[in-house]
Design a protein around this motif. Structure first.
Motif, PDB file in Angstrom:
ATOM      1  N   ASP A  73       5.587  10.935   0.003  1.00 52.33           N
ATOM      2  CA  ASP A  73       5.010  11.725   1.088  1.00 52.33           C
ATOM      3  C   ASP A  73       5.737  11.501   2.415  1.00 52.33           C
ATOM      4  O   ASP A  73       5.295  11.951   3.462  1.00 52.33           O
ATOM      5  N   GLY A  74       6.876  10.773   2.386  1.00 48.20           N
ATOM      6  CA  GLY A  74       7.674  10.555   3.583  1.00 48.20           C
ATOM      7  C   GLY A  74       7.254   9.357   4.404  1.00 48.20           C
ATOM      8  O   GLY A  74       7.789   9.122   5.489  1.00 48.20           O
ATOM      9  N   THR A  75       6.333   8.552   3.896  1.00 48.33           N
ATOM     10  CA  THR A  75       5.877   7.373   4.636  1.00 48.33           C
ATOM     11  C   THR A  75       6.507   6.095   4.080  1.00 48.33           C
ATOM     12  O   THR A  75       7.033   6.067   2.969  1.00 48.33           O
ATOM     13  N   PHE A  76       6.381   5.040   4.869  1.00 46.43           N
ATOM     14  CA  PHE A  76       6.825   3.716   4.429  1.00 46.43           C
ATOM     15  C   PHE A  76       5.635   2.803   4.168  1.00 46.43           C
ATOM     16  O   PHE A  76       5.725   1.861   3.403  1.00 46.43           O
ATOM     17  N   LYS A  77       4.520   3.102   4.823  1.00 46.03           N
ATOM     18  CA  LYS A  77       3.307   2.285   4.722  1.00 46.03           C
ATOM     19  C   LYS A  77       3.583   0.833   5.142  1.00 46.03           C
ATOM     20  O   LYS A  77       3.489  -0.110   4.341  1.00 46.03           O
ATOM     21  N   PRO A  78       3.956   0.614   6.407  1.00 44.56           N
ATOM     22  CA  PRO A  78       4.340  -0.719   6.876  1.00 44.56           C
ATOM     23  C   PRO A  78       3.244  -1.763   6.761  1.00 44.56           C
ATOM     24  O   PRO A  78       3.539  -2.953   6.613  1.00 44.56           O
ATOM     25  N   ALA A  79       1.984  -1.351   6.830  1.00 39.00           N
ATOM     26  CA  ALA A  79       0.884  -2.319   6.779  1.00 39.00           C
ATOM     27  C   ALA A  79       0.462  -2.663   5.362  1.00 39.00           C
ATOM     28  O   ALA A  79      -0.333  -3.589   5.156  1.00 39.00           O
ATOM     29  N   ALA A  80       0.977  -1.930   4.369  1.00 37.40           N
ATOM     30  CA  ALA A  80       0.592  -2.189   2.977  1.00 37.40           C
ATOM     31  C   ALA A  80       1.130  -3.542   2.526  1.00 37.40           C
ATOM     32  O   ALA A  80       2.174  -4.010   2.990  1.00 37.40           O
ATOM     33  N   SER A  81       0.434  -4.151   1.599  1.00 37.17           N
ATOM     34  CA  SER A  81       0.869  -5.456   1.083  1.00 37.17           C
ATOM     35  C   SER A  81       1.880  -5.280  -0.043  1.00 37.17           C
ATOM     36  O   SER A  81       2.122  -4.169  -0.526  1.00 37.17           O
ATOM     37  N   ILE A  82       2.468  -6.385  -0.464  1.00 36.23           N
ATOM     38  CA  ILE A  82       3.473  -6.402  -1.531  1.00 36.23           C
ATOM     39  C   ILE A  82       2.980  -7.338  -2.622  1.00 36.23           C
ATOM     40  O   ILE A  82       2.425  -8.402  -2.334  1.00 36.23           O
ATOM     41  N   THR A  83       3.186  -6.968  -3.854  1.00 37.16           N
ATOM     42  CA  THR A  83       2.789  -7.846  -4.954  1.00 37.16           C
ATOM     43  C   THR A  83       3.872  -8.876  -5.215  1.00 37.16           C
ATOM     44  O   THR A  83       5.027  -8.736  -4.787  1.00 37.16           O
ATOM     45  N   ARG A  84       3.504  -9.901  -5.950  1.00 38.19           N
ATOM     46  CA  ARG A  84       4.465 -10.957  -6.300  1.00 38.19           C
ATOM     47  C   ARG A  84       5.580 -10.399  -7.180  1.00 38.19           C
ATOM     48  O   ARG A  84       6.749 -10.783  -7.046  1.00 38.19           O
ATOM     49  N   GLY A  85       5.242  -9.469  -8.061  1.00 37.36           N
ATOM     50  CA  GLY A  85       6.269  -8.850  -8.903  1.00 37.36           C
ATOM     51  C   GLY A  85       7.214  -7.990  -8.091  1.00 37.36           C
ATOM     52  O   GLY A  85       8.433  -7.982  -8.337  1.00 37.36           O
ATOM     53  N   GLN A  86       6.692  -7.245  -7.122  1.00 35.42           N
ATOM     54  CA  GLN A  86       7.542  -6.425  -6.270  1.00 35.42           C
ATOM     55  C   GLN A  86       8.455  -7.299  -5.404  1.00 35.42           C
ATOM     56  O   GLN A  86       9.631  -6.984  -5.200  1.00 35.42           O
ATOM     57  N   ALA A  87       7.905  -8.401  -4.897  1.00 33.10           N
ATOM     58  CA  ALA A  87       8.716  -9.317  -4.089  1.00 33.10           C
ATOM     59  C   ALA A  87       9.871  -9.880  -4.906  1.00 33.10           C
ATOM     60  O   ALA A  87      11.004 -10.006  -4.418  1.00 33.10           O
TER      61      ALA A  87
END
Length: 480
Positions: free
Chosen positions: A59-73
Motif C-alpha cells: 500500500d506504499g507504506t513502511f509502517k515505522p512503528a510496527a514491530s519486528i519478529t525474531r525470525g524477520q530480524a
C-alpha cells in the motif's frame, strides 16, 4: 471464488514474511507515504531500502512503528552481513521448520553464535524481538569491542538488573550508537520498531566501518602487552581489545574530531625457552576528522615525547603558587601554570602542572598561610610512551613515629642486615618512640619478635630524588 480467496490469503502471508528483506514492487523506497524526509529515522530507512535490506508494503507504506519478529530480524541480519543461508547446520529449534522461509537465516545466525533460543528449546520466530535482544544481535554480528561493564557509567536505570543484555546495551551506548528512549531509560523489554531497528543498524554499520583494527601479528608480536587506554565519553578515540584476555587485536573507534596519542607495547615469546619480552613498541598520533558525515582516521607514526602532568600531593591547605628550580638551585620558573588534575580522585588533595623536558627538578609549593614545602620531581624518558615517567618525593628527611604503649608490650626491635645504608633508626630509651633519618632510596622492615600486642612490623620507605629525601614510616599488625 473460494480458490481465489485462498490464493490471495497465501500471497499476503508470504509477502508479510519477505517484505522486510526485499523491496516491495508497489512501494518505491523514495515514496513511503508514512516516512517523510523530516523524520529523524528517514535517512536510515531509505538507505536500507535502497540497498534492498528492508522494504515497504504494497500500500506504499513502511509502517515505522510496527514491530519486528525474531525470525524477520534474523533474515534482515543475514542479508545485511551476507551470511551463507544454504549450507547450514540445523540448530534444532522446536518451532523452526526447514520449510520456513527464514529457516536458512535463523540457522546461519545460530551457527555463528549470533542468536540463541529459549531455555525450552524454542526460538520463537514469530515473537516480537525486543530492543535488548536487537542490541545483543548487533554487537555479536558486527564484532563490536567488549567494553568492560561498569554500572556507574550506565545511565539506563532499567537495564541494571538484566542478566544477559546489559553489557551489550552498554557497548552500544559507549560507542554512541544509542542514547536510549530517554536520558535514563533504554526500554530493553519493549518490542523494537521497524524505524528504531533501521536507525540502530545503520549507526552500527557506520561505526564499524570507521573502526580500525590493529593486529599484534602485523607488528611481529604474539599479542599486545599494554596500550594507551581510552574509553571515556570525551576521548577522541576509544581503544578496546577485541578479546578481554588474549589481546591479539585492539579496535580503535573514532569518537570526536581531534588527535590522540596511542602507544602500543608488544608481547613476544621465545619459541624455545618460552621467555617473554616486552621491549618492542609502536607509537602513533591518531588523527580523527569528519568529512561528509563520515569519520576519517589516520595513524601517524611518531617518536615524540609530549608534555606530561606532574601531580603533587599538597593536602587540603590552599596553594598560592608553585615554583620550579633545578636540583642545583637555579630558578627555572618563578610560577608554573597550574592545571586541573587528570585524575578526579586526587583533585581534592593534589596540585598539578606539566613538565616538557626530562630531568630532575625541585618544585617549591607556596601556601597561602605562608608555609613552603619542597618536592623532588624526576621526569625520565620511556621511549615506548609519549609521556615522561614522573616520580615525586616530598622533602621529609626525618620522621618520628610512636605507636604508644609500653616498651615491654612492643618488645625489642630487630633491624635487618644492611638497613643502615637506607635509613638511620634510633629508639628513645625506655620508649616506643622511633626517629628515622633517610639516607638512600629503599625499604626497611623492622620486626618485633617479642611483641605482646598486635604490632608486628615497622615499615620504612625512603624515596630519594636528587638531594630531596622523603621518609615514610608505618606500623603494621599481624592481622593485615
Amino acid at each position: 471464488m473460494f480458490a481465489q480467496k485462498l490464493k490471495l490469503s497465501l500471497g499476503a502471508f508470504a509477502a508479510a514474511g519477505i517484505l522486510l528483506v526485499s523491496q516491495a514492487s508497489a512501494a518505491s523506497a523514495s515514496k513511503f507515504t508514512d516516512v517523510p524526509s523530516t523524520k529523524p529515522y528517514a535517512n536510515a530507512v531509505y538507505e536500507l531500502a535502497e540497498r534492498n535490506i528492508i522494504g515497504g508494503y504494497e500500500d506504499g507504506t513502511f509502517k515505522p512503528a510496527a514491530s519486528i519478529t525474531r525470525g524477520q530480524a534474523a533474515a534482515i541480519i543475514a542479508k545485511l552481513r551476507n551470511f551463507d543461508t544454504r549450507n547450514v547446520k540445523d540448530p534444532k529449534f522446536k518451532d523452526v521448520r526447514q520449510s520456513q522461509w527464514n529457516y536458512g537465516a535463523i540457522a546461519a545466525l545460530a551457527n555463528a553464535g549470533v542468536i540463541n533460543g529459549y531455555g525450552d528449546g524454542r526460538f520463537g520466530p514469530n515473537d516480537s524481538i525486543t530492543r535488548a535482544q536487537m542490541a545483543s544481535i548487533l554487537v555479536k554480528t558486527f564484532g563490536l569491542p567488549p567494553y568492560s561493564y561498569s554500572s556507574s557509567e550506565n545511565p539506563f536505570t532499567d537495564t541494571q538488573s538484566l542478566a544477559s543484555h546489559q553489557t551489550t546495551i552498554n557497548i552500544l551506548y559507549k560507542m554512541g550508537i544509542t542514547s536510549g528512549t530517554s536520558l535514563t531509560t533504554f526500554s530493553p523489554n519493549a518490542p523494537i520498531s521497524r524505524a528504531q531497528a533501521a536507525v540502530l543498524i545503520v549507526k552500527t554499520e557506520k561505526v564499524k566501518e570507521s573502526t580500525i583494527t590493529l593486529k599484534a601479528a602485523d607488528y611481529g608480536w604474539d599479542s599486545f602487552y599494554t596500550y594507551s587506554r581510552y574509553d571515556q565519553v570525551d576521548d577522541v578515540i576509544h581503544s578496546i581489545p577485541s578479546d578481554r584476555s588474549i589481546w591479539k587485536e585492539i579496535q580503535i573507534i573514532p569518537m570526536r574530531e581531534g588527535t590522540a596519542a596511542l602507544s602500543l607495547i608488544g608481547r613476544t615469546k621465545d619459541p624455545v625457552t618460552g621467555e617473554e619480552s616486552h621491549e618492542e613498541y609502536q607509537k602513533f598520533y591518531v588523527h580523527v576528522k569528519q568529512e561528509d558525515g563520515e569519520w576519517k582516521v589516520k595513524l601517524e607514526q611518531s617518536e615524540d615525547i609530549t608534555s606530561t602532568e606532574v601531580s603533587l600531593n599538597t593536602g587540603p591547605d590552599k596553594v598560592n603558587k608553585v615554583s620550579l628550580a633545578t636540583m642545583e638551585g637555579t630558578m627555572l620558573q618563578e610560577e608554573v601554570k597550574l592545571k586541573p588534575c587528570n585524575y578526579a580522585v586526587t583533585q581534592a588533595v593534589s596540585t598539578c602542572f606539566s613538565i616538557d623536558d626530562p630531568g630532575e627538578y625541585v618544585a617549591i609549593v607556596h601556601y597561602e598561610n605562608g608555609k613552603t614545602v619542597r618536592y623532588g620531581v624526576s621526569a625520565a624518558v620511556h621511549e615506548s610512551s609519549f609521556n615522561l615517567f614522573i616520580r615525586t618525593a616530598k622533602e621529609q628527611p626525618e620522621v618520628t613515629i610512636d605507636p604508644g604503649g609500653t616498651p615491654n608490650e612492643l618488645g625489642k626491635h630487630v633491624l635487618p642486615e644492611g638497613s643502615g645504608k637506607i635509613a638511620s633508626v634510633t629508639r628513645d630509651k625506655e620508649s616506643n618512640k622511633f626517629t628515622i633519618k633517610g639516607i638512600s632510596e629503599g625499604i626497611v622492615h623492622i620486626k618485633f619478635p617479642d611483641s605482646k600486642g598486635a604490632i608486628e612490623e615497622l615499615s620504612i620507605d625512603v624515596r630519594k630524588i636528587g638531594s630531596i629525601i622523603d621518609v615514610r614510616a608505618t606500623f603494621s599488625d599481624r592481622y593485615h
